[in-house]
Scaffold this motif. Sequence first.
Motif, PDB file in Angstrom:
ATOM      1  N   GLN A  45      -4.189   0.654   8.134  1.00  0.00           N
ATOM      2  CA  GLN A  45      -3.020  -0.149   7.819  1.00  0.00           C
ATOM      3  C   GLN A  45      -2.082   0.567   6.849  1.00  0.00           C
ATOM      4  O   GLN A  45      -0.882   0.288   6.826  1.00  0.00           O
ATOM      5  CB  GLN A  45      -3.428  -1.504   7.237  1.00  0.00           C
ATOM      6  N   LYS A  49       2.311   0.771   6.448  1.00  0.00           N
ATOM      7  CA  LYS A  49       3.067   0.579   5.215  1.00  0.00           C
ATOM      8  C   LYS A  49       3.889   1.818   4.874  1.00  0.00           C
ATOM      9  O   LYS A  49       5.059   1.708   4.476  1.00  0.00           O
ATOM     10  CB  LYS A  49       2.114   0.238   4.074  1.00  0.00           C
ATOM     11  N   TRP A 176       3.106  -5.467  11.024  1.00  0.00           N
ATOM     12  CA  TRP A 176       3.708  -5.428   9.708  1.00  0.00           C
ATOM     13  C   TRP A 176       5.215  -5.406   9.880  1.00  0.00           C
ATOM     14  O   TRP A 176       5.723  -4.809  10.833  1.00  0.00           O
ATOM     15  CB  TRP A 176       3.277  -4.173   8.944  1.00  0.00           C
ATOM     16  N   ASN A 186       2.725  -9.049   6.523  1.00  0.00           N
ATOM     17  CA  ASN A 186       1.726  -8.823   7.570  1.00  0.00           C
ATOM     18  C   ASN A 186       1.569 -10.131   8.346  1.00  0.00           C
ATOM     19  O   ASN A 186       0.601 -10.865   8.165  1.00  0.00           O
ATOM     20  CB  ASN A 186       0.418  -8.380   6.934  1.00  0.00           C
TER      21      ASN A 186
END
Length: 192
Positions: A45, A49, A176, A186
């Motif tokens: 993840q 980001k 996201w 999210n």
Amino acid sequence: MKDVGVNRNQAGFSLVELMVVVAIIGILASLAIPSVGKYMAKARQSEAKTQLASLYTAEKAFYSEYTQYDSRFGAIGYSPEGKLRYNVGFAAAVASTTYTGTLAGNQLLFNTLTYCPATTGAAALGVTGCGILPGATNAPPPAINAASTVANPAGASTFIAEATAVVHSQGLADRWTVNESKNMLNPQNGVP
């Protein structure tokens, strides 16, 4: 009479002791393996980001010069690099007549599925310097939601960019989003 050749102090493990240790290791492994997949998905993840933060920075730099946002990677100067798991960008390019030359002709490059070639194994990266890796279900990342776009094309003052991928074998898409205020959300967590 004394036993000369027999050593009664033999060191080592018996077969029963060895089997008990193997059984304990097996039980611990069966408990830990599901957690490893979850931790790997959470680590992946961070790619979403990072890519969204880079896209946000490119959009803000473009906005400071042209006082509007644009969804085309070539126009805003966003160029992802490396092998990516997430499809990052917008659902569609904003059609604009403001730009000429390369910027006007680059209508299709608005997310990494259109910008980066799909790569498998040790395949070379495309001329763009990036490639798309298959997700946890061995399929390319899902398409970007239609809500992820640059609003008001005649003088775009808002945008929502998205990153989406399948990062866990459960098969749920991890999504996201980031907007012009750098609110990163999210809305669909793909990590169980």
